[in-house]
Motif scaffolding. Structure first.
Motif, PDB file in Angstrom:
ATOM      1  N   SER A   1     -29.156 -27.299 -32.343  1.00  0.00           N
ATOM      2  CA  SER A   1     -27.795 -27.825 -32.157  1.00  0.00           C
ATOM      3  C   SER A   1     -26.772 -26.945 -32.877  1.00  0.00           C
ATOM      4  O   SER A   1     -25.674 -26.682 -32.352  1.00  0.00           O
TER       5      SER A   1
ATOM      6  N   LYS B   1     -14.394 -28.904 -21.902  1.00  0.00           N
ATOM      7  CA  LYS B   1     -14.873 -29.375 -23.198  1.00  0.00           C
ATOM      8  C   LYS B   1     -16.406 -29.312 -23.227  1.00  0.00           C
ATOM      9  O   LYS B   1     -17.069 -29.508 -22.219  1.00  0.00           O
ATOM     10  N   VAL B   2     -16.964 -29.039 -24.420  1.00  0.00           N
ATOM     11  CA  VAL B   2     -18.414 -29.023 -24.626  1.00  0.00           C
ATOM     12  C   VAL B   2     -18.779 -30.129 -25.599  1.00  0.00           C
ATOM     13  O   VAL B   2     -18.234 -30.185 -26.694  1.00  0.00           O
ATOM     14  N   VAL B   3     -19.691 -31.006 -25.175  1.00  0.00           N
ATOM     15  CA  VAL B   3     -20.156 -32.113 -26.016  1.00  0.00           C
ATOM     16  C   VAL B   3     -21.641 -31.892 -26.296  1.00  0.00           C
ATOM     17  O   VAL B   3     -22.461 -31.829 -25.368  1.00  0.00           O
TER      18      VAL B   3
ATOM     19  N   ILE C   1     -25.015 -33.363 -28.007  1.00  0.00           N
ATOM     20  CA  ILE C   1     -25.567 -34.660 -28.429  1.00  0.00           C
ATOM     21  C   ILE C   1     -27.000 -34.438 -28.934  1.00  0.00           C
ATOM     22  O   ILE C   1     -27.950 -34.391 -28.154  1.00  0.00           O
TER      23      ILE C   1
ATOM     24  N   THR D   1     -16.163 -31.908 -18.457  1.00  0.00           N
ATOM     25  CA  THR D   1     -16.913 -31.857 -19.723  1.00  0.00           C
ATOM     26  C   THR D   1     -18.322 -31.331 -19.461  1.00  0.00           C
ATOM     27  O   THR D   1     -19.014 -31.789 -18.535  1.00  0.00           O
TER      28      THR D   1
ATOM     29  N   THR E   1     -21.960 -31.242 -20.919  1.00  0.00           N
ATOM     30  CA  THR E   1     -22.748 -32.066 -21.859  1.00  0.00           C
ATOM     31  C   THR E   1     -24.068 -31.350 -22.169  1.00  0.00           C
ATOM     32  O   THR E   1     -24.818 -30.983 -21.265  1.00  0.00           O
TER      33      THR E   1
ATOM     34  N   ASN F   1     -27.599 -31.945 -24.312  1.00  0.00           N
ATOM     35  CA  ASN F   1     -28.472 -32.905 -25.007  1.00  0.00           C
ATOM     36  C   ASN F   1     -29.631 -32.157 -25.658  1.00  0.00           C
ATOM     37  O   ASN F   1     -30.307 -31.329 -25.019  1.00  0.00           O
TER      38      ASN F   1
ATOM     39  N   HIS G   1     -25.547 -29.868 -18.802  1.00  0.00           N
ATOM     40  CA  HIS G   1     -25.082 -30.460 -17.545  1.00  0.00           C
ATOM     41  C   HIS G   1     -23.606 -30.172 -17.346  1.00  0.00           C
ATOM     42  O   HIS G   1     -22.808 -30.283 -18.276  1.00  0.00           O
ATOM     43  N   ASN G   2     -23.253 -29.760 -16.133  1.00  0.00           N
ATOM     44  CA  ASN G   2     -21.842 -29.532 -15.793  1.00  0.00           C
ATOM     45  C   ASN G   2     -21.546 -30.152 -14.434  1.00  0.00           C
ATOM     46  O   ASN G   2     -22.445 -30.263 -13.582  1.00  0.00           O
TER      47      ASN G   2
ATOM     48  N   CYS H   1     -27.830 -29.621 -13.590  1.00  0.00           N
ATOM     49  CA  CYS H   1     -28.371 -29.720 -14.953  1.00  0.00           C
ATOM     50  C   CYS H   1     -29.548 -28.758 -15.097  1.00  0.00           C
ATOM     51  O   CYS H   1     -30.465 -28.755 -14.257  1.00  0.00           O
TER      52      CYS H   1
END
Length: 589
Positions: free
Chosen positions: A442, A462-464, A466, A500, A502, A504, A517-518, A577
């Motif tokens: 991470s 944006k990049v999230v 998790i 966004t 994402t 994981n 994932h986009n 993804c």
């Protein structure tokens, strides 16, 4: 022509050998056994008779000692013997006798040989022993003033028991007394031959002049004699011995030859029946012997046949402590050595084939690489050439800055393309060694996203990130940064504006899951395997400015393969993804 096996040949040879040997035994028995056995028996009796005569003349035996020695000689040689003078008169006592002491103290001698011929079993059943009181009836013999009177019995009666013999008769001598000596022949060897001995004496005496002359010269006489009343063949051997006083006595023996003839006749039938069973036994033994000898040879031949076909799995060697066992052990060792050598040769050949295939694959990769590289470099070079020619031709001063900017941009793209191509070529060559270390995936992802902030801002993305139960990852951090950068760059390039992305990161048991994932256009199913190939673009219609050079996912694929990861791409609701699974204990990558 069909070949005969060694088992059949050995079986036939063994049968012939045993049959010939058995036939020789039968033939010898039929033709020579009679004369051989007769000669052996007569030679043995003659040898022992000479030894007896030497002891008799030198020992000065008395009557009792002479009787005991006669009994011993007859028992050991299975013959009959008496001692007589040249006129045929008995010089020795009957070896089987009874001596009585009558009431007046006179010794009475009762010869029992002839009596035993007729009443032997009954006399034994009477169980007469020394000290018993008996009454004897018979003929008295007191010739030549013998000191001990002899009575040839017709009947013997033990006190209080039944009479053995012909019963009481008138005119016969009768004597009663106490038994002081009793000598009876052993039942297991007794036969009625004592009567034949007396018959032979009657037939031989008086002697002929020639016989008398030979005996007086102490020559041994040996003749075959047949009993007149029974027809039984006998061998009569007469050995003259000279006493100290000069008198000549004859050791007269009668040895039966009839048992030899009877036995030989019985043996002929016995061998006939035995021959039938023996021939069957010969067949069985020959078959067993042939198989016993040929079984290891057949096994050795089978092993040799397999070795000819390059099959060295002949099994364990034969467990025999002989030449065949030694040969089997040598062949087993040779088989193992050849098998090892063949295995090494096959391994070397396999490695050579793999190297040749790798060489062909590398040559193909190189050809494809140069073809793809030349294709990818052709466009920027053409643009740079065109704009450079425009500058050379003297374009307007207002356009010069634009031309220079385009040339610089295209040169940067060419530099990036060449760098990626060289990096990919280096990774695919197998010369790159991973430098593993433990780090948090991470944190590495956040670092990459910070470097791409300008690309994200250009599309308002944006990049999230998790993380969930994340554990350290043991891998090459620099190469994994390159993978994440390529995935994130690819996601930025294909994501919808103002959306966004994402990411994981989750640890599950012994695996670490990474997904990015986009939102955007899905990848067609038939193209999901092709996106990992170099210079492949999912959107052919997209311009080079937005589509990249097509090497990012190829580089990511090679790096992930080097780490032994599983990866895939899937279409989701409204987007795409990418999944990566680090197998095993995440802390061990």
């Amino acid at each position: 022509m069909r070949r005969r096996g060694i088992t059949l040949k050995l079986f036939i040879m063994t049968v012939i050998f045993f049959v010939c040997f058995y036939g020789m035994v039968i033939l010898g028995q039929l033709l020579f056994f009679d004369s051989f056995y007769q000669n052996q028996k007569e030679s043995r009796v003659e040898k022992h008779l000479k030894s007896f005569g030497a002891d008799y003349t030198s020992g000065a035996w008395g009557n009792s000692r002479t009787s005991r020695e006669l009994v011993s000689f007859m028992l050991s040689n299975k013959t009959q013997m008496v001692i007589v003078d040249l006129s045929g008169r008995l010089k020795s006592e009957d070896p089987f006798r009874m001596k009585l002491m009558d009431e007046s103290g006179k010794l009475q001698v009762i010869p029992l040989s002839l009596f035993m011929n007729q009443y032997g079993d009954i006399l034994r059943a009477a169980d007469i022993a020394e000290g018993d009181q008996v009454t004897v009836q018979g003929e008295r013999d007191e010739e030549d003033g013998a000191a001990d009177a002899q009575i040839y019995p017709f009947s013997i009666k033990k006190q209080g028991e039944a009479t053995v013999g012909e019963g009481e008769m008138n005119g016969l001598a009768t004597v009663s007394g106490t038994v002081i000596e009793l000598v009876l022949p052993e039942q297991r060897i007794w036969n009625p031959r004592q009567g034949i001995l007396l018959e032979a004496l009657d037939d031989w005496f008086p002697l002929t002049a020639a016989q008398t002359e030979d005996l007086e010269q102490l020559h041994l006489l040996k003749e075959e004699w047949t009993a007149p009343w029974s027809g039984i063949r006998n061998s009569v051997i007469v050995l003259p011995v000279q006493q100290a006083d000069g008198g000549i006595e004859l050791l007269f023996t009668v040895t039966s030859l009839q048992d030899v003839k009877d036995s030989n006749q019985a043996l002929r039938w016995f061998f006939l029946y035995l021959g039938i069973g023996g021939f069957i036994l010969i067949l069985v033994l020959s078959l067993f012997f042939s198989k016993l000898v040929t079984r290891p040879l057949i096994k050795l031949n089978d092993i040799a046949g397999r070795m000819v076909s390059l099959d060295f799995t002949g099994g364990p060697p034969i467990r025999q402590k002989d030449e065949l066992g030694s040969l089997s052990s040598s062949m087993f060792t040779l088989s193992q050595s050849l098998d090892a050598a063949l295995g090494e040769l096959r391994e070397a050949n396999r490695q050579l084939v793999e190297e040749m295939e790798d060489k062909r694959r590398m040559e193909g990769i190189q050809q494809e690489f140069f073809a793809s590289a030349s294709h990818e470099l052709k466009t920027p070079l053409s643009i740079i050439k065109g704009f450079a020619e425009g500058l050379e031709d003297g374009v307007n001063m207002g356009k010069q800055d634009h031309y220079i900017k385009v040339i610089i941009e295209e040169a940067d793209k060419m530099e990036l393309l060449v760098k990626d191509m060289l990096d990919l070529a280096k990774l695919e060559s197998g010369t790159v060694k991973l430098r593993r270390s433990s780090f948090m995936l991470s944190e590495l992802t956040e670092k990459v996203s910070d470097k791409l902030i300008h690309l994200l801002q250009a599309k308002e993305l944006k990049v999230v990130i998790i993380p969930a139960n994340e554990r350290p990852l043991y891998a090459d951090a620099a190469r994994m940064e390159q993978v994440i950068s390529n995935f994130l760059t690819n996601a930025i390039r294909h994501a919808e504006d103002s959306s966004t992305i994402t990411i994981n990161i989750e640890s599950r048991n012994t695996a670490l899951m990474f997904s990015i994932h986009n939102l955007g256009e899905p990848i067609p199913e038939d193209q999901q395997e092709q996106i990992w190939e170099r210079f492949y673009r999912a959107e052919v219609s997209r311009s080079r400015q937005n589509g990249g050079n097509g090497l990012g996912l190829s580089i990511a694929k090679v790096i992930l393969d080097m780490h032994g990861c599983r990866y895939a791409v899937k279409n989701t609701a409204g987007g795409v993804c990418f999944y990566v699974t680090f197998e095993g204990n995440p802390g061990q990558y």
